[in-house]
Design a protein around this motif. Structure first.
Motif, PDB file in Angstrom:
ATOM      1  N   SER A  16       0.843  -1.193   0.000  1.00  0.00           N
ATOM      2  CA  SER A  16       0.000   0.000   0.000  1.00  0.00           C
ATOM      3  C   SER A  16       0.879   1.244   0.000  1.00  0.00           C
ATOM      4  CB  SER A  16      -0.911   0.007   1.233  1.00  0.00           C
ATOM      5  OG  SER A  16      -0.180   0.397   2.373  1.00  0.00           O
ATOM      6  N   THR A  18       0.888   3.295   2.474  1.00  0.00           N
ATOM      7  CA  THR A  18       0.984   3.703   3.869  1.00  0.00           C
ATOM      8  C   THR A  18       2.377   4.226   4.181  1.00  0.00           C
ATOM      9  OG1 THR A  18      -0.656   2.052   4.533  1.00  0.00           O
ATOM     10  CG2 THR A  18       0.766   2.938   6.264  1.00  0.00           C
ATOM     11  N   THR A  91      -6.750  -3.642   4.916  1.00  0.00           N
ATOM     12  CA  THR A  91      -8.160  -3.234   4.960  1.00  0.00           C
ATOM     13  C   THR A  91      -8.433  -2.251   6.095  1.00  0.00           C
ATOM     14  OG1 THR A  91      -8.920  -5.013   6.456  1.00  0.00           O
ATOM     15  CG2 THR A  91      -8.795  -5.531   4.097  1.00  0.00           C
ATOM     16  N   PHE A  92      -7.423  -1.960   6.934  1.00  0.00           N
ATOM     17  CA  PHE A  92      -7.634  -1.078   8.078  1.00  0.00           C
ATOM     18  C   PHE A  92      -7.943   0.348   7.612  1.00  0.00           C
ATOM     19  CE2 PHE A  92      -4.798  -3.560  11.315  1.00  0.00           C
ATOM     20  CZ  PHE A  92      -5.776  -4.540  11.400  1.00  0.00           C
ATOM     21  N   SER A  93      -8.940   0.949   8.247  1.00  0.00           N
ATOM     22  CA  SER A  93      -9.245   2.358   8.008  1.00  0.00           C
ATOM     23  C   SER A  93      -8.211   3.209   8.733  1.00  0.00           C
ATOM     24  CB  SER A  93     -10.638   2.686   8.543  1.00  0.00           C
ATOM     25  OG  SER A  93     -10.663   2.565   9.963  1.00  0.00           O
ATOM     26  N   ASP A  94      -8.247   4.511   8.520  1.00  0.00           N
ATOM     27  CA  ASP A  94      -7.307   5.398   9.218  1.00  0.00           C
ATOM     28  C   ASP A  94      -7.477   5.300  10.731  1.00  0.00           C
ATOM     29  OD1 ASP A  94      -6.196   6.254   6.860  1.00  0.00           O
ATOM     30  OD2 ASP A  94      -7.368   8.110   6.739  1.00  0.00           O
ATOM     31  N   SER A  95      -8.726   5.214  11.187  1.00  0.00           N
ATOM     32  CA  SER A  95      -8.953   5.111  12.633  1.00  0.00           C
ATOM     33  C   SER A  95      -8.524   3.742  13.158  1.00  0.00           C
ATOM     34  CB  SER A  95     -10.425   5.380  12.968  1.00  0.00           C
ATOM     35  OG  SER A  95     -11.283   4.484  12.293  1.00  0.00           O
ATOM     36  N   ASP A  96      -8.671   2.690  12.331  1.00  0.00           N
ATOM     37  CA  ASP A  96      -8.164   1.370  12.711  1.00  0.00           C
ATOM     38  C   ASP A  96      -6.650   1.442  12.912  1.00  0.00           C
ATOM     39  OD1 ASP A  96     -10.672   0.160  12.457  1.00  0.00           O
ATOM     40  OD2 ASP A  96     -10.302  -0.537  10.413  1.00  0.00           O
ATOM     41  N   LYS A  97      -5.984   2.118  11.987  1.00  0.00           N
ATOM     42  CA  LYS A  97      -4.525   2.236  12.059  1.00  0.00           C
ATOM     43  C   LYS A  97      -4.094   2.968  13.321  1.00  0.00           C
ATOM     44  CE  LYS A  97      -3.765   2.068   7.055  1.00  0.00           C
ATOM     45  NZ  LYS A  97      -3.325   2.807   5.850  1.00  0.00           N
ATOM     46  N   HIS A 209      -7.468  -8.795  14.030  1.00  0.00           N
ATOM     47  CA  HIS A 209      -8.391  -8.011  13.195  1.00  0.00           C
ATOM     48  C   HIS A 209      -9.661  -7.669  13.978  1.00  0.00           C
ATOM     49  CE1 HIS A 209     -10.025  -6.659   9.287  1.00  0.00           C
ATOM     50  NE2 HIS A 209     -11.173  -7.104   9.753  1.00  0.00           N
ATOM     51  N   THR A 213     -10.651  -3.733  14.728  1.00  0.00           N
ATOM     52  CA  THR A 213     -11.829  -3.181  14.047  1.00  0.00           C
ATOM     53  C   THR A 213     -13.010  -2.981  14.986  1.00  0.00           C
ATOM     54  OG1 THR A 213     -12.518  -5.395  13.323  1.00  0.00           O
ATOM     55  CG2 THR A 213     -11.174  -4.094  11.796  1.00  0.00           C
TER      56      THR A 213
END
Length: 247
Positions: A16, A18, A91-97, A209, A213
């Motif tokens: 990605s 990232t 698949t992590f969103s920004d808030s997940d990260k 995960h 999440t």
């Protein structure tokens, strides 16, 4: 709550875009280890790491070109093992990260301990390698209780989703009030529930995960994990181990 996980032997540049958010906490230690490894020939590495000639050549190349800057790739997206595939970090969103960065810690023979979005470079070095660094006889002795002290500096709850090779880096130092909780996963084989290595790696990735999440921060909430047919089995569990069986 902190989650500890193992690194993976296989690595690849992150797929990605990232951008790493931080540098590993113990880069000076990593540099010291790498400087020792740079004195080893590919043949020496083959013996030290118990790997074949092709892998030894690859390991030597990585060691000689190792860097210690912000231009590497995010750790969680660089490791390429089974646990990471089922963790699905891409698949992590920004808030997940953001939550992952606060919660996940990757244990490593080379880096000691990593946040998921630390900048790293590809390497090969297992924690059980009997490498002599700074007068120590192996990497367990070299890292000593430093990784445990790092984990517990701001939290007294550790969820162990690492293999025993890495978990024992922490477990041997645990003392009250720290709580060290191992999650174990068993599947039915020939009518009996057993821990199978590949299935356990898959489930540990799925549990990571699930935690990230769903923003799990309570041990009790872990019992609700039900991915891929797993369920919490209280009769086999204890305060130090939650056992999950697969339907």
């Amino acid at each position: 709550m902190k989650i500890i996980i193992s690194p993976a032997k296989n690595m690849k540049p992150a797929q990605s875009e990232t951008i790493p958010r931080s540098l590993p906490a113990y880069l000076s230690h990593t540099q010291e280890i790498i400087e020792v490894l740079r004195t080893y020939s590919p043949m020496d590495l083959e013996i030290l790491m118990r790997i074949n000639p092709s892998l030894a050549l690859d390991a030597a190349d990585r060691i000689q070109t190792m860097k210690f800057d912000q231009n590497g790739t995010a750790a969680i997206e660089t490791y390429d093992g089974i646990q990471y595939k089922y963790m699905k970090p891409l698949t992590f969103s920004d808030s997940d990260k953001e939550y992952a960065q606060k919660t996940i810690r990757i244990l490593s023979g080379a880096y000691g301990i990593l946040k998921p979005y630390d900048s790293i470079y590809e390497y090969r070095l297992e924690m059980l390698t009997k490498l002599n660094v700074a007068g120590t006889k192996n990497l367990y002795e070299y890292w000593s209780d430093l990784l445990y002290q790092d984990l517990t500096a701001s939290d007294d709850r550790i969820v162990n989703l690492a293999s025993e090779e890495y978990a024992k880096c922490i477990r041997k130092y645990v003392k009250a009030p720290v709580r060290f909780l191992t999650c174990s996963f068993k599947v039915r084989k020939n009518g009996v529930y057993k821990t199978l290595a590949t299935a356990a790696k898959m489930a540990r990735g799925q549990m990571v995960h699930y935690i990230i999440t769903n923003r799990i921060s309570d041990f009790e909430k872990l019992k609700e994990f039900d991915t891929d047919g797993y369920f919490y089995e209280p009769s086999l569990s204890s305060d130090s181990e939650f056992v999950f069986l697969q339907r």
